[in-house]
Write a protein that holds these residues in place. Structure first.
Motif, PDB file in Angstrom:
ATOM      1  N   HIS A 107      30.094  15.573   3.389  1.00 31.40           N
ATOM      2  CA  HIS A 107      30.142  16.211   2.286  1.00 31.40           C
ATOM      3  C   HIS A 107      29.599  17.642   2.699  1.00 31.40           C
ATOM      4  N   SER A 108      29.836  18.673   1.852  1.00 33.71           N
ATOM      5  CA  SER A 108      29.489  19.910   2.082  1.00 33.71           C
ATOM      6  C   SER A 108      28.232  19.921   2.390  1.00 33.71           C
ATOM      7  N   ARG A 109      27.717  20.966   3.551  1.00 34.47           N
ATOM      8  CA  ARG A 109      26.557  20.972   3.994  1.00 34.47           C
ATOM      9  C   ARG A 109      25.439  21.619   2.692  1.00 34.47           C
ATOM     10  N   SER A 110      24.296  21.130   3.036  1.00 37.75           N
ATOM     11  CA  SER A 110      23.244  21.587   2.086  1.00 37.75           C
ATOM     12  C   SER A 110      22.694  22.818   2.501  1.00 37.75           C
ATOM     13  N   ASN A 111      22.092  23.566   1.637  1.00 33.55           N
ATOM     14  CA  ASN A 111      21.784  24.883   1.943  1.00 33.55           C
ATOM     15  C   ASN A 111      20.788  24.921   3.131  1.00 33.55           C
ATOM     16  N   SER A 112      19.934  23.964   3.303  1.00 32.57           N
ATOM     17  CA  SER A 112      18.790  23.966   4.488  1.00 32.57           C
ATOM     18  C   SER A 112      19.432  23.165   5.595  1.00 32.57           C
ATOM     19  N   GLY A 165      19.684  11.643  20.381  1.00 32.02           N
ATOM     20  CA  GLY A 165      20.248  12.912  19.654  1.00 32.02           C
ATOM     21  C   GLY A 165      19.758  13.079  18.299  1.00 32.02           C
ATOM     22  N   ILE A 166      19.490  11.876  17.583  1.00 36.91           N
ATOM     23  CA  ILE A 166      19.165  12.117  16.168  1.00 36.91           C
ATOM     24  C   ILE A 166      17.698  12.405  16.020  1.00 36.91           C
ATOM     25  N   ASN A 167      16.858  12.206  17.145  1.00 34.47           N
ATOM     26  CA  ASN A 167      15.362  12.409  17.182  1.00 34.47           C
ATOM     27  C   ASN A 167      15.445  13.825  17.634  1.00 34.47           C
ATOM     28  N   ASP A 168      16.351  14.410  18.247  1.00 35.15           N
ATOM     29  CA  ASP A 168      16.221  15.919  18.521  1.00 35.15           C
ATOM     30  C   ASP A 168      16.659  16.563  17.527  1.00 35.15           C
ATOM     31  N   LEU A 169      17.644  15.705  16.624  1.00 36.36           N
ATOM     32  CA  LEU A 169      18.081  16.668  15.078  1.00 36.36           C
ATOM     33  C   LEU A 169      16.959  16.650  14.354  1.00 36.36           C
ATOM     34  N   ILE A 170      16.063  15.753  14.193  1.00 36.02           N
ATOM     35  CA  ILE A 170      15.063  15.646  13.278  1.00 36.02           C
ATOM     36  C   ILE A 170      13.982  16.715  13.689  1.00 36.02           C
ATOM     37  N   GLN A 171      14.126  17.048  14.737  1.00 29.33           N
ATOM     38  CA  GLN A 171      13.016  17.992  15.247  1.00 29.33           C
ATOM     39  C   GLN A 171      13.378  19.398  14.824  1.00 29.33           C
ATOM     40  N   PRO A 176      13.669  22.485  12.385  1.00 24.69           N
ATOM     41  CA  PRO A 176      13.250  22.855  11.335  1.00 24.69           C
ATOM     42  C   PRO A 176      13.855  23.113   9.776  1.00 24.69           C
ATOM     43  N   SER A 177      15.182  23.224  10.172  1.00 28.91           N
ATOM     44  CA  SER A 177      16.219  23.191   8.751  1.00 28.91           C
ATOM     45  C   SER A 177      16.366  21.932   8.471  1.00 28.91           C
ATOM     46  N   VAL A 178      16.394  20.903   9.422  1.00 29.61           N
ATOM     47  CA  VAL A 178      16.727  19.612   8.932  1.00 29.61           C
ATOM     48  C   VAL A 178      15.383  19.090   8.489  1.00 29.61           C
ATOM     49  N   GLN A 179      14.464  19.390   9.155  1.00 30.90           N
ATOM     50  CA  GLN A 179      13.029  18.885   8.321  1.00 30.90           C
ATOM     51  C   GLN A 179      12.780  19.187   7.051  1.00 30.90           C
ATOM     52  N   GLN A 180      13.292  20.425   6.738  1.00 39.24           N
ATOM     53  CA  GLN A 180      13.237  20.804   5.472  1.00 39.24           C
ATOM     54  C   GLN A 180      14.271  20.074   4.520  1.00 39.24           C
ATOM     55  N   THR A 181      15.397  19.724   4.763  1.00 39.61           N
ATOM     56  CA  THR A 181      16.122  18.867   3.974  1.00 39.61           C
ATOM     57  C   THR A 181      15.602  17.677   3.863  1.00 39.61           C
ATOM     58  N   LEU A 182      14.876  17.053   5.073  1.00 41.40           N
ATOM     59  CA  LEU A 182      14.233  15.588   4.847  1.00 41.40           C
ATOM     60  C   LEU A 182      13.172  15.631   3.718  1.00 41.40           C
ATOM     61  N   SER A 183      12.529  16.594   3.819  1.00 42.46           N
ATOM     62  CA  SER A 183      11.288  16.862   2.974  1.00 42.46           C
ATOM     63  C   SER A 183      11.709  17.189   1.352  1.00 42.46           C
TER      64      SER A 183
END
Length: 266
Positions: free
Chosen positions: A7-12, A53-59, A61-68
């Protein structure tokens, strides 16, 4: 090859190409493309690399913002817990399988007979029956991974596709340990089919590994000890490789779960 439309990427979510994101997508692409000639051990290694790779991805900031944002991280945590539990149970089954093989090897060597005794074969068969029940129960429980979430974003799709490959490989591992051919066990679930509908062969065969010799019958007692020991030793070597690959994957799954929990706690 199965194709997945993101899907289209979210803003964060990073809007520009990022090396870590490219690496994760590359690992996913390789897993979509595996064939029936790919061994389970190789697929376990691919999953370990994917989760690193996923663990590095979660680190990021933009991904953490999306997850939160929202509650869908709780769904990811629920899925990760089930995966860790499934992987832990798979490790137990592998350990029991190796133990039963080693016990039969020891009995044959200790008796120094030309053929395996009926008692030795019967004890081994009882152990295999217990293991087969555990395998069947584990495969049946895979249906608990089905979900009906309406969440739609790139990160969610990426994480759930990774989960689908985890399930596929672990299912192949369990069927391999049962000594059966996966063609005779066509259990399916919606999560996996969502990502692999065009490639039903993804992790669908045992590849280079063959543990069919684990299913010894009573008539096997008439086979000479040397031939049986040779078969058992070959199986034990394969089981050892599976055990090592599964242990590495387990550590990676735990690490990913800890990273998700850290995001939730901040």
């Amino acid at each position: 090859m199965a194709t997945t439309t993101y899907h289209s990427r979210s803003n964060s979510f990073p809007s520009q190409s990022h090396p870590i994101i490219e690496s994760v997508e590359d690992h996913l692409c390789r897993l979509r493309a595996v064939s029936e000639s790919t061994s389970v051990c190789s697929n376990l290694a691919s999953l370990r690399n994917l989760h690193e790779g996923i663990n590095d991805l979660i680190q990021l900031p933009s991904v953490q913002q999306t997850l939160s944002q929202g509650n869908w991280i709780n769904e990811l945590l629920e899925g990760s817990l089930k995966l860790v539990d499934l992987c832990a149970l798979s490790r137990e089954i592998v350990s029991l399988t190796k133990e039963s093989v080693q016990d039969l090897e020891s009995s044959i060597r200790r008796n120094k007979a030309e053929t395996a005794t009926s008692a030795d074969v019967s004890a081994y068969m009882a152990s295999r029956k217990k293991i087969t029940k555990m395998v069947n129960k584990s495969i049946k429980n895979l249906k608990s991974f089905e979900h009906k979430s309406t969440t739609e974003n790139d990160l969610w799709t990426m994480m759930k596709e990774a989960e689908s490959h985890d399930l596929s490989v672990l299912k192949s591992l369990l069927i391999l340990l049962s000594g059966e051919n996966e063609r005779s066990s066509k259990t399916s679930w919606s999560l996996l089919s969502k990502f692999t509908a065009q490639n039903s062969r993804v992790c669908s065969e045992s590849g280079a590994e063959d543990l069919s010799s684990l299913n010894i019958q009573k008539s096997t007692k008439n086979i000479d000890s040397k031939s049986m020991l040779k078969q058992l030793k070959s199986s034990e070597m394969t089981i050892q490789e599976l055990e090592e690959g599964l242990e590495a994957l387990f550590r990676s799954l735990v690490k990913t779960r800890v990273s998700l929990l850290n995001v939730l706690s901040h």
